[in-house]
Each structure stands twice: as structure tokens, then as C-alpha cells.
Design a protein around this motif. Structure first.
Motif, short mmCIF file in Angstrom:
data_model
loop_
_atom_site.label_atom_id
_atom_site.label_comp_id
_atom_site.label_asym_id
_atom_site.label_seq_id
_atom_site.Cartn_x
_atom_site.Cartn_y
_atom_site.Cartn_z
N ALA A 249 0.76 -1.41 0.00
CA ALA A 249 -0.06 0.01 0.01
C ALA A 249 0.77 1.28 0.06
N GLU A 250 0.61 2.16 -1.00
CA GLU A 250 1.52 3.24 -1.07
C GLU A 250 0.44 4.60 -1.33
N GLY A 251 0.76 5.45 -0.63
CA GLY A 251 -0.16 6.70 -0.92
C GLY A 251 0.25 7.79 0.48
N ASN A 252 -0.55 8.49 0.49
CA ASN A 252 -0.41 9.63 1.87
C ASN A 252 -1.98 9.97 1.99
N ALA A 253 -1.72 10.47 3.69
CA ALA A 253 -2.92 11.13 4.33
C ALA A 253 -2.40 12.60 4.66
N ASP A 254 -3.59 13.40 4.25
CA ASP A 254 -3.19 14.74 4.35
C ASP A 254 -4.35 15.69 5.19
N TYR A 255 -4.10 16.30 5.99
CA TYR A 255 -5.13 17.07 6.96
C TYR A 255 -4.77 18.23 6.98
N ASN A 256 -5.48 19.32 6.89
CA ASN A 256 -5.24 20.49 6.83
C ASN A 256 -6.15 21.43 7.69
N VAL A 257 -5.82 22.65 8.63
CA VAL A 257 -6.54 23.60 9.39
C VAL A 257 -6.46 24.68 8.91
N PHE A 258 -7.31 25.84 8.35
CA PHE A 258 -7.15 27.03 7.84
C PHE A 258 -7.86 27.82 8.63
N PHE A 259 -7.18 28.96 9.24
CA PHE A 259 -8.12 30.06 9.98
C PHE A 259 -7.75 31.37 9.36
#
Length: 629
Positions: free
Chosen positions: A179-189
């Protein structure tokens, strides 16, 4: 204290502190949500955007099977899966009541007497790498978040199985998974964007980003042998060897970090979430696991027509892994977490009743966990930790075709799932309930630290009403606090007034606490009536009831962690014409409770430690039409 319907005090959040720093609010301690309340209807909330969810998945599977002439069969399985998803939402679930001041950053664009922020891109001409979907212009604190992941997974498995007439048989096999990939999480304010405009920060440094490029390469070989000691008694012995190789790039969040050598890292101006702040993190695990037990056909045992008795002891394993990269400038957590091991003991029966019209299955089990994996949010990231636990339980299933038309079925689960003797840090109460310590907000990071209650009291008393009245804001930065005090009061006084810190907090004893999401009782009851209508038509009336006892969402078992018991009922009426392959179902779901909380989690200190909840689906009435060929 149970979670209520109040709003987050934004003065304790990173967005609120930045607003005060920039003069968008009159003073530190200003709560942008002052006077607001959250709706008591859990399905209602304020938002500055319409949530958006996009997903795609492509799956290819294949299977090949060949039976040899010597009572052996070979099975080959292969799969390819390419999946991605992206979700954006309002992070705070609320619109602030306190408006921005009119400043050069936030001029009064609409003439209503408060400030309006146009956003980073409009004011600098530089686009952000991601669409924050924040409303502009905005006259109050807003925040949104984005969760995205994309993975490609391939797997292959080969099995060889015997079907000999004698007492001995076996299954052997091997599998490979990548399994290959990425998990991406952002918080914008928007206040971080305003700081970027004011200080010249690159746009990619105005939001939090946890980017986890990840790869798993897993291989295993396994086998089981079966020995029929008699026609009614069979032994089973199984072994499995697993090799898990995991790797993840070390890509810390560069929120509010200047580009280049001026920041915590000499990042060379790399994009937030793509700069590698250290070597690739790796975690390798190799384990041998297995099971041993028997199946015993007892025949017409007691009131049953036919009973199978089985008992097994097994050793299980769940691979450890790598925690997400941490934010620059924050105290880091352990990079990896350990594997989870379970020693399991199970005994049970499977019985037929009433001349074959009924079925009853009973099972009792005991699980001894070492390194049971739990997750929590620490320093703005979702991390995994290990605890030891003991689980005992009983499960029963019963089915009875009472007449040709009517049947009932039920299941019962009884569970005791508790932690062994240990202590852990509770991010909700880092003092561990010790009155000698206080939780203090770090004005620089908006995380929390733990300081001596006596020391804090002495510092407040000594500086109140003096030019040093603001120095308690530096409590979580003792070196800076001490230097500031020494400049004005001398080193000896500074040393006496600098409160002692507990750098890692005060741990809480969680011995014998319940595991998360482990209700002591679950019960389901169902019944259905089937009737022929003629002309190839039949109908089934079905009803189901489910009950679940209280449980906790976290291992600390605070009142705030408790999720109340709940019950649910569904009903359906189905009309079927088998000859025509046609089916119509009328259904209603969630008849009894429409807003029951089924799970929840605690957010980070810099977000205000609020609780997010998950609900049952709302009550639904519907019709489903199906056609098969």
C-alpha cells in the motif's frame, strides 16, 4: 462534567490568540463566541460553508482455482485498489459574535462599523496551495478543515489445500500486500492568514498541515493442519509468520514558520508538508502467531439435536506503526507505536434445535492484550499509543423458524473490557486531578502546560498591579519568564517567582478503567413473517430492535467521556416476485431515537479541547426498488 451545548472559548485557541496579537480584537482573553450558544438539536449547527465530500475508487479483483487429481486444490487471489477521498468542513461549527476591529488589515468594506478581512490571496495576490473554502470577506474568526487521502493497494495470495479421505488434511499459503499513498489533513483559519499578510509569511505557512506519505510492504506465510482423531473429533494447529515493513516521510507542519533558515528548520523554502525535517521514519515488525484447538461433534447432546463443542487458544498480532509528523516548535510524541498482541482463549458450542428449525450458538472468551492500540489527539495530531488490557465476554445467538411463515432471532453480548494497572497522561486534565498543580495556557503555542499551583499564585500576587502584570503569560516558557523577571527584580527574586513545571504533566491512574467503545451489554431481537400472495409474489414483514449499554469514548472514563445507553428499531415490508426478478421494499429506520450519540472524540488544546460527536443516522422512511436478470 458532561459535554454541553456551549461554544468554544476562542481566547484559548490559536486563532483567537492571533486575532488579539494583530489588534483584530481589543485584548487578549476576548472570546469571539461570547454570548453564543450551540443548538440543543445535535443535527443543527452554524457553518461558514457547505460541507463537501468527494471520493473515487477503482477496484480490480481476480481469482483462479484449479483442482488437481491428487485431492489437492490451488487458489490464487489478486486485487488492485486505487482510492481517494477529500472532505472539507467548517472546523468550529459556529459563526463568531464578536466582530473584528477596523484596522489596516481589516478595513470596513461594507460600512457596518466592523472590520472585514479579504483573505490572504486577495491581499497578496498569491494563491494558497489548497482551497480553504473560507468565506471572504469575513468580519469574525473563521476556520475550516480539509481531510484527504489517496492510496493504491495491491495484494496477491496463493493457497494450497488438501481434501484427503484420511484423517490428515492441511492448508498452506502465502500473501503479499503493498500500500502506498498519503494522508493529508489541513486546518485553515483566517487570523493565521492575516498574520501572514502582516508579516510576509508565505501562504503555505498560514495553515496547519499534517501530511503523511506512507508505504506498507507486508508479507506472510501461513499454514494449518487438521487431524481427525475420530469421526467426531478434530484437532487444528495453525501458524503464521508476518513481516511488516512500514515507512513514512518526516514532514512536520510548518504553521507560522518563516521560510528558510529563520524558522525552526532550515527548510529551503519547501512547501509546508513537503519539507522533510528528518530521516524517513521506519518501523519493521516480524511476528510468529498461531492457534491450537479442537472441534468435537457431540451429537444429540442434552436438549439439542446436534451440538458442536469447540475450544481454541490463539496468539494474535496487529502491527505497530508510525505516528504523524509533529508540528514545528511543539514537544514531540513518540515517532512510532508498538504492535498489539493478544492471547485469546475461546470455548463455545453450535447447536441445532427443534428438528433443525432452530440454531443456538454460545461462546465465552478471554483476551489478554499487550500493547492494545488507542488513538488520541496530541499536539494537533492524531497519534497512537499502547496500553495493556484484559477482556472477558459471553456471546449468544439464537434463531428459530417457529412456523413455515414466522421466525425469530436474537443475539446477546456481555463484555468486561478493562485496562490493566498503568498510568497515562490525560490531555483533558494534565494535572491528573492533583490540586497542587494548575493547567496554564501557553500564549505562544496555545497548547497547555502544567505548573505548580503555589508558584503560579506567588507570581500573580507579586506582579499584580505592576508593569510586570503580563509576565504570567510566559509561565509555559520558564527560561524567558525567568530572564524577564531577573531584568527587573534581580536573579534571586526571579528564581523564587518562576513556577516549577511538570514538563510531561501528571499522569492519571487508569487501572481497571473500561476500554473505549466497549459497552457491557448489547442485545438485538428480530422477527419476520413471510406470506405467499400468489402470482409468484411473496411478502416479508420484518422488525428489528437493538440495545447498547453505556460506554466511554476514552480510557480515562471521565463523566465527559461517557456515552449513554441507546436503543434503535427498524421495520421493513418487502414484496418479491422471484420469477420476474423484481423486488420492492418499504422501510423505516431509527424508529426510537433520532439523535443518539454513538461515538465522540476530544480535540486538541489549541482548538479549545471541545468534543466532536457522531450520531445515528436520522430517522428515515424510504422505498427501494430492485430488478435482477
Amino acid at each position: 462534567m458532561r459535554p454541553g451545548f456551549g461554544t468554544v472559548n476562542s481566547a484559548g485557541t490559536l486563532g483567537g490568540v492571533l486575532a488579539a496579537n494583530l489588534g483584530l480584537y481589543n485584548a487578549f482573553g476576548t472570546d469571539s463566541n461570547a454570548g453564543n450558544t450551540t443548538s440543543s438539536n445535535l443535527r443543527e449547527f452554524e457553518t461558514n460553508l457547505v460541507p463537501k465530500f468527494v471520493s473515487s475508487q477503482q477496484t480490480i479483483t481476480g481469482q483462479f482455482q484449479h483442482d488437481f487429481d491428487n485431492d489437492l486444490s490451488m487458489t490464487l487471489l489478486g486485487s488492485y485498489n486505487d482510492s481517494s477521498r477529500e472532505f472539507t468542513d467548517d472546523y468550529n461549527k459556529g459563526i463568531g459574535s464578536v466582530k473584528f476591529n477596523i484596522t489596516p488589515l481589516t478595513p470596513d468594506l461594507d460600512g457596518d462599523g466592523d472590520g472585514d478581512f479579504l483573505g490572504y490571496t486577495a491581499l497578496t495576490g498569491q494563491p494558497l496551495p489548497f482551497d480553504s473554502r473560507m468565506r471572504v470577506p469575513a468580519d469574525t474568526l473563521l476556520a475550516t478543515d480539509r481531510a484527504a487521502q489517496a492510496f493504491i493497494t495491491t495484494s496477491f495470495e496463493a493457497r494450497l489445500q488438501s481434501d484427503y479421505e484420511g484423517p490428515f488434511n492441511f492448508t498452506v499459503g502465502a500473501l503479499s500486500l503493498n500500500a502506498e499513498g498519503n494522508a493529508d489533513y489541513n486546518v485553515f483559519f483566517n487570523t493565521a492568514e492575516a498574520l501572514g499578510v502582516a508579516t510576509g509569511l508565505p501562504g503555505d505557512r498560514t495553515y496547519f498541515r499534517s501530511n503523511s506519505p506512507y508505504e506498507l510492504d507486508a508479507k506472510a506465510v501461513f499454514g494449518e493442519v487438521y487431524y481427525n482423531m475420530t469421526d467426531d473429533f478434530k484437532w487444528t494447529l495453525g501458524l503464521r509468520y508476518t513481516d511488516d515493513q512500514k515507512s513514512q516521510k518526516n514532514t512536520p507542519s510548518l504553521l507560522l514558520e518563516p521560510a528558510g533558515p529563520a524558522g525552526a528548520y532550515d527548510d529551503g523554502g519547501r512547501l509546508n508538508g513537503e519539507f522533510e525535517g528528518g530521516p524517513v521514519q521506519k518501523a519493521d515488525f516480524q511476528e510468529l502467531t498461531g492457534r491450537f484447538g479442537f472441534d468435537w461433534q457431540l451429537g444429540d447432546f442434552g436438549p439439542t439435536d446436534e451440538t458442536l463443542l469447540y475450544a481454541f487458544v490463539s496468539r494474535g498480532y496487529k502491527g505497530g506503526g508510525i505516528n504523524p509528523p509533529q508540528s514545528a516548535g511543539l514537544v514531540t510524541v513518540k515517532n512510532t507505536f508498538d504492535p498489539e498482541f493478544i492471547n485469546a482463549f475461546e470455548v463455545g458450542t453450535k447447536s441445532t434445535l427443534f428438528g433443525g428449525a432452530g440454531q443456538m450458538n454460545l461462546a465465552a472468551f478471554y483476551y489478554d492484550y499487550k500493547g492494545y492500540q488507542i488513538s488520541s489527539i496530541v499536539n494537533r495530531s492524531s497519534i497512537n499509543e499502547n496500553v495493556d488490557a484484559k477482556v472477558a465476554g459471553f456471546e449468544a445467538e439464537f434463531y428459530w423458524q417457529m412456523t413455515n411463515n414466522f421466525r425469530v432471532d436474537t443475539t446477546l453480548g456481555l463484555l468486561s473490557a478493562k485496562l490493566k494497572d498503568q498510568s497515562l497522561l490525560d490531555t483533558y486534565d494534565q494535572t491528573g486531578g492533583d490540586p497542587n498543580w494548575l493547567i496554564v495556557k501557553d500564549a505562544a503555542t496555545t497548547q497547555n502546560c502544567v505548573a505548580s499551583a503555589a508558584g503560579v499564585g506567588a507570581l500573580l500576587a507579586a506582579t499584580a498591579g505592576t508593569p510586570l502584570a503580563g509576565t504570567p503569560a510566559l509561565i509555559c516558557s520558564p527560561a524567558q519568564l525567568n530572564a524577564t523577571l531577573a531584568t527587573f527584580l534581580g536573579q534571586a527574586t526571579a528564581d523564587a517567582l518562576t513556577p516549577a513545571l511538570a514538563p510531561n504533566g501528571i499522569q492519571t491512574d487508569v487501572s481497571d478503567n473500561f476500554l473505549p467503545r466497549a459497552p457491557e451489554t448489547t442485545l438485538s431481537v428480530g422477527a419476520q413473517y413471510e406470506m405467499e400472495l400468489g402470482e409468484n409474489w411473496s411478502t416479508i414483514l420484518r422488525g428489528d430492535f437493538y440495545y447498547q449499554a453505556d460506554m466511554y469514548s476514552r480510557i480515562f472514563n471521565l463523566e465527559a467521556d461517557k456515552i449513554d445507553s441507546w436503543q434503535n428499531a427498524n421495520a421493513s415490508l418487502t414484496f418479491t416476485n422471484e420469477g420476474a426478478g423484481f423486488e420492492v421494499e418499504l422501510y423505516v429506520k431509527n424508529l426510537l431515537e433520532d439523535d443518539q450519540i454513538t461515538s465522540q472524540y476530544l480535540t486538541d488544546a489549541s482548538s479549545g479541547l471541545y468534543t466532536n460527536v457522531f450520531l445515528l443516522e436520522p430517522r428515515q422512511f424510504g422505498i427501494r426498488v430492485g430488478k435482477s436478470w
